[in-house]
Design a protein around this motif. Structure first.
Motif, PDB file in Angstrom:
ATOM      1  N   LYS A  38       0.866  -1.185   0.000  1.00 53.90           N
ATOM      2  CA  LYS A  38       0.000   0.000   0.000  1.00 53.90           C
ATOM      3  C   LYS A  38       0.893   1.223   0.000  1.00 53.90           C
ATOM      4  O   LYS A  38       1.733   1.399   0.869  1.00 53.90           O
ATOM      5  N   ALA A  39       0.738   2.045  -1.007  1.00 56.77           N
ATOM      6  CA  ALA A  39       1.590   3.221  -1.141  1.00 56.77           C
ATOM      7  C   ALA A  39       0.730   4.462  -1.354  1.00 56.77           C
ATOM      8  O   ALA A  39      -0.386   4.362  -1.869  1.00 56.77           O
ATOM      9  N   PRO A  40       1.240   5.639  -0.964  1.00 60.38           N
ATOM     10  CA  PRO A  40       0.459   6.873  -1.080  1.00 60.38           C
ATOM     11  C   PRO A  40       0.000   7.188  -2.512  1.00 60.38           C
ATOM     12  O   PRO A  40      -1.141   7.558  -2.723  1.00 60.38           O
ATOM     13  N   LEU A  41       0.861   6.980  -3.482  1.00 63.72           N
ATOM     14  CA  LEU A  41       0.531   7.330  -4.857  1.00 63.72           C
ATOM     15  C   LEU A  41      -0.208   6.218  -5.590  1.00 63.72           C
ATOM     16  O   LEU A  41      -1.194   6.454  -6.267  1.00 63.72           O
ATOM     17  N   GLU A  42       0.295   4.995  -5.439  1.00 65.33           N
ATOM     18  CA  GLU A  42      -0.292   3.868  -6.157  1.00 65.33           C
ATOM     19  C   GLU A  42       0.076   2.566  -5.455  1.00 65.33           C
ATOM     20  O   GLU A  42       1.234   2.335  -5.121  1.00 65.33           O
ATOM     21  N   ASP A  43      -0.933   1.712  -5.244  1.00 67.76           N
ATOM     22  CA  ASP A  43      -0.678   0.412  -4.639  1.00 67.76           C
ATOM     23  C   ASP A  43       0.106  -0.460  -5.625  1.00 67.76           C
ATOM     24  O   ASP A  43      -0.099  -0.383  -6.834  1.00 67.76           O
ATOM     25  N   ILE A  44       0.970  -1.274  -5.065  1.00 66.61           N
ATOM     26  CA  ILE A  44       1.767  -2.178  -5.896  1.00 66.61           C
ATOM     27  C   ILE A  44       1.390  -3.595  -5.522  1.00 66.61           C
ATOM     28  O   ILE A  44       1.449  -3.982  -4.358  1.00 66.61           O
ATOM     29  N   VAL A 166      11.618   7.447  -5.664  1.00 69.71           N
ATOM     30  CA  VAL A 166      10.366   6.685  -5.519  1.00 69.71           C
ATOM     31  C   VAL A 166      10.185   6.085  -4.129  1.00 69.71           C
ATOM     32  O   VAL A 166       9.211   5.388  -3.880  1.00 69.71           O
ATOM     33  N   LYS A 167      11.114   6.377  -3.241  1.00 69.39           N
ATOM     34  CA  LYS A 167      11.084   5.791  -1.894  1.00 69.39           C
ATOM     35  C   LYS A 167       9.749   6.035  -1.176  1.00 69.39           C
ATOM     36  O   LYS A 167       9.236   5.152  -0.490  1.00 69.39           O
ATOM     37  N   GLU A 168       9.183   7.207  -1.342  1.00 65.29           N
ATOM     38  CA  GLU A 168       7.924   7.542  -0.671  1.00 65.29           C
ATOM     39  C   GLU A 168       6.724   6.864  -1.327  1.00 65.29           C
ATOM     40  O   GLU A 168       5.644   6.841  -0.763  1.00 65.29           O
ATOM     41  N   HIS A 169       6.908   6.314  -2.520  1.00 66.22           N
ATOM     42  CA  HIS A 169       5.805   5.673  -3.241  1.00 66.22           C
ATOM     43  C   HIS A 169       5.705   4.189  -2.941  1.00 66.22           C
ATOM     44  O   HIS A 169       4.770   3.527  -3.378  1.00 66.22           O
ATOM     45  N   ILE A 170       6.672   3.668  -2.227  1.00 65.61           N
ATOM     46  CA  ILE A 170       6.673   2.233  -1.904  1.00 65.61           C
ATOM     47  C   ILE A 170       6.575   2.080  -0.391  1.00 65.61           C
ATOM     48  O   ILE A 170       7.295   2.721   0.363  1.00 65.61           O
ATOM     49  N   ALA A 171       5.668   1.220   0.031  1.00 61.47           N
ATOM     50  CA  ALA A 171       5.449   1.012   1.470  1.00 61.47           C
ATOM     51  C   ALA A 171       6.683   0.412   2.118  1.00 61.47           C
ATOM     52  O   ALA A 171       7.492  -0.251   1.476  1.00 61.47           O
ATOM     53  N   LYS A 172       6.825   0.660   3.396  1.00 57.94           N
ATOM     54  CA  LYS A 172       7.960   0.121   4.158  1.00 57.94           C
ATOM     55  C   LYS A 172       7.871  -1.399   4.276  1.00 57.94           C
ATOM     56  O   LYS A 172       8.872  -2.088   4.299  1.00 57.94           O
ATOM     57  N   ARG A 173       6.648  -1.923   4.393  1.00 55.76           N
ATOM     58  CA  ARG A 173       6.443  -3.368   4.524  1.00 55.76           C
ATOM     59  C   ARG A 173       5.636  -3.868   3.325  1.00 55.76           C
ATOM     60  O   ARG A 173       4.748  -3.191   2.842  1.00 55.76           O
ATOM     61  N   ILE A 174       5.964  -5.086   2.914  1.00 51.35           N
ATOM     62  CA  ILE A 174       5.267  -5.725   1.804  1.00 51.35           C
ATOM     63  C   ILE A 174       4.605  -6.986   2.341  1.00 51.35           C
ATOM     64  O   ILE A 174       5.267  -7.829   2.958  1.00 51.35           O
ATOM     65  N   ASP A 175       3.301  -7.101   2.128  1.00 51.53           N
ATOM     66  CA  ASP A 175       2.549  -8.258   2.601  1.00 51.53           C
ATOM     67  C   ASP A 175       2.585  -9.360   1.550  1.00 51.53           C
ATOM     68  O   ASP A 175       2.268  -9.127   0.381  1.00 51.53           O
ATOM     69  N   ILE A 176       2.959 -10.557   1.980  1.00 50.69           N
ATOM     70  CA  ILE A 176       3.043 -11.709   1.085  1.00 50.69           C
ATOM     71  C   ILE A 176       1.973 -12.717   1.499  1.00 50.69           C
ATOM     72  O   ILE A 176       1.850 -13.051   2.677  1.00 50.69           O
ATOM     73  N   THR A 177       1.202 -13.196   0.516  1.00 51.13           N
ATOM     74  CA  THR A 177       0.154 -14.177   0.763  1.00 51.13           C
ATOM     75  C   THR A 177       0.469 -15.448  -0.018  1.00 51.13           C
ATOM     76  O   THR A 177       0.753 -15.395  -1.215  1.00 51.13           O
TER      77      THR A 177
END
Length: 190
Positions: A38-44, A166-177
């Motif tokens: 989840k990122a401020p500009l666009e979810d990845i 782009v550091k601010e556009h990528i969340a600090k944590r990435i959820d893996i399912t």
């Protein structure tokens, strides 16, 4: 001569009868793994169904192998950046997990049920090994097992550099399912 015939008979019997170990081993070639940031500009987000995994119900040992280039993104540019700039898929083509289901003895194949499991092991991404400990479920259903788990990682843990722009556009944590359907593994005889 008689000894040779007996030995040959034992070898053939072992070859023709299914090994007892095979019933405890399960696998998939079509597991599903996705990640979300989840990122401020666009979810990845991206996912793949090119996941190979084995699970041994006697020992609890579990392994996964995932080709990094098989993750599919909504936007081709995101996929290109992911492979070329972040995970460097040409240099580090696979992510792997080697570990075990710690409480495998709680899973009863004879009884269809949903079992909570604890998984521990080493996740390797971008050439970096990191310990992982997470909870998940194994659901026994009609001689198959559905395995599910969710956990989080950070790019920094795996020495994945995020450019400053782009550091601010990528969340600090990435959820893996993780979602896999295991079927009994039977070795093919020659």
């Amino acid at each position: 001569m008689a000894r040779s015939v007996i030995l040959l008979g034992i070898v053939l019997l072992c070859r023709l009868s299914p090994p007892a170990v095979a019933q405890s081993r399960y696998f998939t070639r079509t597991g599903h793994i996705s990640f979300f940031s989840k990122a401020p500009l666009e979810d990845i987000e991206a996912s793949t169904k090119q996941v190979v995994s084995f699970l041994d119900l006697k020992t609890g040992e579990m392994v996964f192998s995932v080709p990094m280039k098989m993750f599919q993104f909504r936007k081709s540019l995101m996929q290109e950046h992911f492979n070329e700039n972040y995970v460097e898929s040409d240099k580090y083509p696979k992510a792997t997990f080697k570990g075990k289901v710690v409480n495998i003895q709680s899973v009863n194949l004879a009884q269809d049920n949903l079992y909570k499991v604890l998984i521990e092991g080493v996740l390797t991404i971008h050439g970096v090994d990191r310990p992982v400990r997470t909870e998940g479920t194994l659901e026994v259903k009609n001689k198959q097992m559905v395995g599910k788990s969710t956990f989080s990682v950070t790019p920094q843990e795996f020495n994945i550099e995020i450019p400053f722009l782009v550091k601010e556009h990528i969340a600090k944590r990435i959820d893996i399912t993780v979602n896999v359907v295991y079927v009994p593994y039977v070795e093919k005889s020659l």
